[in-house]
Each structure stands twice: as structure tokens, then as C-alpha cells.
Design a protein around this motif. Structure first.
Motif, PDB file in Angstrom:
ATOM      1  N   ALA A  45       0.895  -1.254  -0.145  1.00  0.00           N
ATOM      2  CA  ALA A  45      -0.067  -0.033  -0.061  1.00  0.00           C
ATOM      3  C   ALA A  45       0.943   1.429  -0.020  1.00  0.00           C
ATOM      4  CB  ALA A  45      -0.854   0.152   1.267  1.00  0.00           C
ATOM      5  N   SER A  46       1.995   1.150   0.194  1.00  0.00           N
ATOM      6  CA  SER A  46       3.059   2.402   0.325  1.00  0.00           C
ATOM      7  C   SER A  46       3.255   2.776  -0.921  1.00  0.00           C
ATOM      8  CB  SER A  46       4.616   1.677   0.739  1.00  0.00           C
ATOM      9  OG  SER A  46       5.007   0.824  -0.077  1.00  0.00           O
ATOM     10  N   VAL A  47       3.161   2.082  -2.043  1.00  0.00           N
ATOM     11  CA  VAL A  47       3.340   2.687  -3.392  1.00  0.00           C
ATOM     12  C   VAL A  47       2.128   2.534  -4.156  1.00  0.00           C
ATOM     13  CG1 VAL A  47       5.661   2.317  -3.687  1.00  0.00           C
ATOM     14  CG2 VAL A  47       4.138   0.350  -4.164  1.00  0.00           C
ATOM     15  N   ARG A  48       0.763   1.746  -3.749  1.00  0.00           N
ATOM     16  CA  ARG A  48      -0.375   1.791  -4.322  1.00  0.00           C
ATOM     17  C   ARG A  48      -1.502   1.707  -3.435  1.00  0.00           C
ATOM     18  NH1 ARG A  48      -2.929  -2.802  -8.711  1.00  0.00           N
ATOM     19  NH2 ARG A  48      -4.803  -1.281  -9.137  1.00  0.00           N
ATOM     20  N   PRO A  49      -2.040   2.607  -3.014  1.00  0.00           N
ATOM     21  CA  PRO A  49      -3.219   2.872  -2.156  1.00  0.00           C
ATOM     22  C   PRO A  49      -4.489   1.865  -2.401  1.00  0.00           C
ATOM     23  CG  PRO A  49      -2.020   5.122  -2.182  1.00  0.00           C
ATOM     24  CD  PRO A  49      -1.751   4.261  -3.281  1.00  0.00           C
ATOM     25  N   PRO A  50      -4.878   0.932  -1.560  1.00  0.00           N
ATOM     26  CA  PRO A  50      -5.973   0.023  -2.412  1.00  0.00           C
ATOM     27  C   PRO A  50      -7.128   0.852  -1.901  1.00  0.00           C
ATOM     28  CG  PRO A  50      -5.137  -0.657  -0.205  1.00  0.00           C
ATOM     29  CD  PRO A  50      -4.343   0.443  -0.488  1.00  0.00           C
ATOM     30  N   ALA A  51      -7.314   1.810  -1.032  1.00  0.00           N
ATOM     31  CA  ALA A  51      -8.779   2.353  -0.701  1.00  0.00           C
ATOM     32  C   ALA A  51      -8.121   3.774   0.099  1.00  0.00           C
ATOM     33  CB  ALA A  51      -9.386   1.531   0.050  1.00  0.00           C
ATOM     34  N   ALA A  52      -9.248   4.164   0.283  1.00  0.00           N
ATOM     35  CA  ALA A  52      -9.002   5.492   1.409  1.00  0.00           C
ATOM     36  C   ALA A  52      -8.326   5.307   2.589  1.00  0.00           C
ATOM     37  CB  ALA A  52     -10.419   6.374   1.435  1.00  0.00           C
ATOM     38  N   ALA A  53      -7.149   5.193   2.774  1.00  0.00           N
ATOM     39  CA  ALA A  53      -6.509   5.083   4.299  1.00  0.00           C
ATOM     40  C   ALA A  53      -5.231   5.751   4.240  1.00  0.00           C
ATOM     41  CB  ALA A  53      -6.442   3.608   4.196  1.00  0.00           C
ATOM     42  N   PRO A  54      -5.343   7.039   3.971  1.00  0.00           N
ATOM     43  CA  PRO A  54      -3.807   7.688   3.960  1.00  0.00           C
ATOM     44  C   PRO A  54      -2.949   7.455   5.038  1.00  0.00           C
ATOM     45  CG  PRO A  54      -5.887   9.128   4.368  1.00  0.00           C
ATOM     46  CD  PRO A  54      -6.443   7.766   4.192  1.00  0.00           C
ATOM     47  N   ALA A  55      -3.476   7.440   6.184  1.00  0.00           N
ATOM     48  CA  ALA A  55      -2.246   7.286   7.494  1.00  0.00           C
ATOM     49  C   ALA A  55      -1.624   5.918   7.192  1.00  0.00           C
ATOM     50  CB  ALA A  55      -3.028   7.509   8.654  1.00  0.00           C
ATOM     51  N   TYR A  56      -2.546   4.918   6.737  1.00  0.00           N
ATOM     52  CA  TYR A  56      -1.956   3.555   6.771  1.00  0.00           C
ATOM     53  C   TYR A  56      -0.912   3.657   5.635  1.00  0.00           C
ATOM     54  CZ  TYR A  56      -1.504  -1.449   5.442  1.00  0.00           C
ATOM     55  OH  TYR A  56      -1.104  -2.573   5.405  1.00  0.00           O
ATOM     56  N   VAL A  57      -1.469   4.241   4.490  1.00  0.00           N
ATOM     57  CA  VAL A  57      -0.486   4.617   3.223  1.00  0.00           C
ATOM     58  C   VAL A  57       0.897   5.052   3.765  1.00  0.00           C
ATOM     59  CG1 VAL A  57      -0.305   5.529   1.155  1.00  0.00           C
ATOM     60  CG2 VAL A  57      -2.252   4.135   1.646  1.00  0.00           C
ATOM     61  N   ALA A  58       0.762   6.344   4.486  1.00  0.00           N
ATOM     62  CA  ALA A  58       1.849   7.077   4.696  1.00  0.00           C
ATOM     63  C   ALA A  58       2.828   6.199   5.577  1.00  0.00           C
ATOM     64  CB  ALA A  58       1.214   8.233   5.296  1.00  0.00           C
ATOM     65  N   CYS A  59       2.276   5.554   6.665  1.00  0.00           N
ATOM     66  CA  CYS A  59       2.966   4.574   7.726  1.00  0.00           C
ATOM     67  C   CYS A  59       3.711   3.723   6.792  1.00  0.00           C
ATOM     68  CB  CYS A  59       2.257   3.947   8.484  1.00  0.00           C
ATOM     69  SG  CYS A  59       3.000   2.944   9.499  1.00  0.00           S
ATOM     70  N   ASN A  60       3.445   2.984   5.904  1.00  0.00           N
ATOM     71  CA  ASN A  60       4.159   1.953   5.267  1.00  0.00           C
ATOM     72  C   ASN A  60       5.290   2.547   4.296  1.00  0.00           C
ATOM     73  OD1 ASN A  60       2.789  -0.893   5.476  1.00  0.00           O
ATOM     74  ND2 ASN A  60       1.200   0.373   5.134  1.00  0.00           N
ATOM     75  N   ALA A  61       5.072   3.806   3.689  1.00  0.00           N
ATOM     76  CA  ALA A  61       6.043   4.535   2.864  1.00  0.00           C
ATOM     77  C   ALA A  61       7.214   4.970   3.821  1.00  0.00           C
ATOM     78  CB  ALA A  61       5.476   5.720   2.241  1.00  0.00           C
ATOM     79  N   ALA A  62       6.600   5.438   5.179  1.00  0.00           N
ATOM     80  CA  ALA A  62       7.787   5.942   6.185  1.00  0.00           C
ATOM     81  C   ALA A  62       8.624   4.714   6.546  1.00  0.00           C
ATOM     82  CB  ALA A  62       6.943   6.599   7.436  1.00  0.00           C
ATOM     83  N   ILE A  63       8.107   3.833   6.740  1.00  0.00           N
ATOM     84  CA  ILE A  63       8.974   2.266   6.968  1.00  0.00           C
ATOM     85  C   ILE A  63       9.857   2.011   6.141  1.00  0.00           C
ATOM     86  CG2 ILE A  63       8.737  -0.018   7.466  1.00  0.00           C
ATOM     87  CD1 ILE A  63       5.755   0.418   8.832  1.00  0.00           C
ATOM     88  N   GLU A  64       9.570   2.159   4.741  1.00  0.00           N
ATOM     89  CA  GLU A  64      10.367   1.963   3.688  1.00  0.00           C
ATOM     90  C   GLU A  64      11.521   3.093   3.791  1.00  0.00           C
ATOM     91  OE1 GLU A  64       8.429   1.663   0.093  1.00  0.00           O
ATOM     92  OE2 GLU A  64       7.024  -0.167   0.990  1.00  0.00           O
ATOM     93  N   GLY A  65      11.221   4.292   4.181  1.00  0.00           N
ATOM     94  CA  GLY A  65      12.328   5.245   4.380  1.00  0.00           C
ATOM     95  C   GLY A  65      13.189   5.132   5.558  1.00  0.00           C
ATOM     96  N   LEU A  66      12.438   4.587   6.588  1.00  0.00           N
ATOM     97  CA  LEU A  66      13.249   4.118   7.796  1.00  0.00           C
ATOM     98  C   LEU A  66      14.246   3.125   7.383  1.00  0.00           C
ATOM     99  CD1 LEU A  66      13.662   4.191  10.896  1.00  0.00           C
ATOM    100  CD2 LEU A  66      11.832   2.664  11.082  1.00  0.00           C
ATOM    101  N   GLY A  67      14.000   2.251   6.722  1.00  0.00           N
ATOM    102  CA  GLY A  67      15.049   1.272   6.291  1.00  0.00           C
ATOM    103  C   GLY A  67      16.053   1.743   5.413  1.00  0.00           C
ATOM    104  N   ARG A  68      15.821   2.677   4.723  1.00  0.00           N
ATOM    105  CA  ARG A  68      16.909   3.221   3.946  1.00  0.00           C
ATOM    106  C   ARG A  68      17.709   3.973   5.136  1.00  0.00           C
ATOM    107  NH1 ARG A  68      12.976   3.514  -0.113  1.00  0.00           N
ATOM    108  NH2 ARG A  68      12.162   5.404   0.566  1.00  0.00           N
TER     109      ARG A  68
END
Length: 267
Positions: free
Chosen positions: A163-186
Motif C-alpha cells: 500500500a506504500s506505493v499503491r493505495p488500495p482504498a481511502a486509508a491515507p495514514a496507513y499508506v503514509a506509515c508503510n511509505a515511512a517504514i520504507e524510508g526508515l529502512g534506508r
């Protein structure tokens, strides 16, 4: 018919080719035999499947989570190569106690999380913040507590979601969280090097999490995911576990994100 061969003379001024430079031996993929693997969220689902594969490959495993009954049953099913400890990733003191009981870590996987998902205009602020509280900060603080125990060639695998790169539905905080985790990994890959840090970001998985939901909801979601992904089906816990073990073993992977999502992110 006879053939003739002509020779080409090389001028004396042309230097002889230099010998090939010596190469540094490339290390083979690190085996898990005798290694210590810690899985925060190892009592069920993908975490337990990773534990099964790690123990089968000769590793020692420590399972962490909140449900003591599940953890005890999981560790017993894995045999002598496994032990467990209770931990709540939203409680920094609980994390500190859990990791105080661990001497060394060769591989760390942190899939534990509990949160609510939904549209911004419908969720309470507390529910909207829950993916960050549990999934983002939970993994952040788990790695922070584990860091002093990581061996020089250790690896960390964080859990995100496609969902970090393709939101499946209206869930912006969840989408943002997954994207943030990928940034955290880097970011952690840079700070903790030579310890390797990577992220696994699966799509919908037919496993323990969805088994707890109503059959009608599960079947509708799986059907939608089949339409949305290139392989036309959800994944399995074993397929995601294989991706995690690949990130454990490949000694040249760091700062990367793997998407075992059946091509969902490409549609």
C-alpha cells in the motif's frame, strides 16, 4: 581446399597486456546454521513461518509478542531451537526488557503490529495514528533496543506493505506509515552499516491475519486483489517468508525494499 593463416606482428613499442588484477573473493550467501534469529511478532503468521524456515536451516530462534499462549505453543512446535519472551512493541520499557534477555542477534525481523485502517474523514485521531504508533514506532524502537546486540554482519528486515506505493482504498495514514517504514529502512541502512537493513513490503496474503476476518469480507478482498495484481491471487505466508530469508542471507543487500506482491504495485 587448403586455408592459409596470416600472422600479425606486434610492434615492439606496444606494451604487453597487463595481467588481470586480483579480485576480492565474493562471500557466499550467509548460512543460517548456528545463527541467532529474533522475530518480534513470531507467534503466528508470517513471523512464525520465518521462524519455521530459520530453525529448519539450523538457526536458533527467539520469538517475541504479546500473546504468551501463542508464543509458548509456537516455540514448542519449533523444538529445542526456539524460545520466547513477551513483548509489547508500543511499550519502550517492555522492548528494553525483552532485548535485555538476548545476548546476540544475527538476524532481526519485526512484523508485529496492531492498528486500525480507514478514511481520514471517518477515523478518530487515535485510530488514524495507530499504524504509526504500532507499526512505525514499534519497529523503530525495536531496532534501537536491538542495536547493541547486533553482530557486525547482522541483518534487519522491517515489515512494510505494498500500500506504500499503491493505495488500495481511502486509508491515507496507513499508506503514509508503510511509505515511512520504507524510508526508515534506508535511513537505518546508512546509520547501522555494515549491519544490513532491508524492508519486505508484501501485498495481500492469504494467511493468519485474513483467517480472523469474516469469510465474505475475506473472499471479496481476495477477489479484488486478484483483479488488481498481475498474478491474479493473494500471496502465501511461505512466499513472504522466503523473501525475508533471502534478505537475511544475501550479504550484498542493504537499504532495499522487496515487494512480494504478485505484481500489485505495477498495475
Amino acid at each position: 581446399m587448403t586455408s592459409s593463416h596470416s600472422s600479425v606482428s606486434v610492434p615492439a613499442s606496444v606494451p604487453a597486456p597487463a595481467s588481470a588484477p586480483a579480485t576480492t573473493p565474493v562471500p557466499a550467501a550467509a548460512p543460517l546454521t548456528g545463527r541467532d534469529v529474533v522475530i518480534v511478532g513470531g507467534g503466528s503468521g508470517i513471523g512464525l513461518e520465518v521462524a519455521r524456515r530459520a530453525v529448519a536451516a539450523g538457526a536458533r530462534v527467539v520469538l517475541g509478542g504479546r500473546n504468551k499462549g501463542k508464543l509458548a505453543a509456537a516455540a514448542q512446535s519449533l523444538g529445542d531451537g526456539a524460545r520466547w519472551g513477551a513483548v509489547d512493541t508500543t511499550d519502550k520499557e517492555s522492548l528494553a526488557r525483552f532485548f535485555d534477555g538476548i545476548e546476540r542477534i544475527d538476524h532481526l525481523f519485526t512484523p508485529a503490529a496492531s492498528y486500525r485502517v480507514g478514511p481520514m474523514l471517518e477515523l478518530s485521531d487515535a485510530d488514524a495514528e495507530s499504524p504509526f504508533v504500532s507499526k512505525f514506532w514499534g519497529q523503530y524502537h525495536a531496532v534501537k533496543c536491538a542495536a547493541p546486540r547486533l553482530t557486525p554482519d547482522a541483518s534487519v528486515v522491517l515489515m512494510s506493505g505494498a500500500a506504500s506505493v499503491r493505495p488500495p482504498a481511502a486509508a491515507p495514514a496507513y499508506v503514509a506509515c508503510n511509505a515511512a517504514i520504507e524510508g526508515l529502512g534506508r535511513g537505518l541502512a546508512v546509520e547501522l552499516a555494515p549491519v544490513r537493513v532491508n524492508v519486505v513490503s508484501p501485498g495481500t496474503v492469504d494467511g493468519n491475519l485474513w483467517a480472523q476476518r469474516l469469510a465474505a469480507v475475506r473472499e471479496a478482498s481476495f477477489a479484488q486483489y486478484g483483479r488488481d495484481s498481475l498474478l491474479h491471487r493473494p500471496g502465501t505466508e511461505g512466499e513472504i517468508a522466503d523473501a525475508v530469508l533471502f534478505l537475511f542471507a544475501n550479504t550484498f543487500m542493504t537499504g532495499s525494499v522487496l515487494y512480494p506482491d504478485g505484481g500489485y504495485a505495477l498495475r
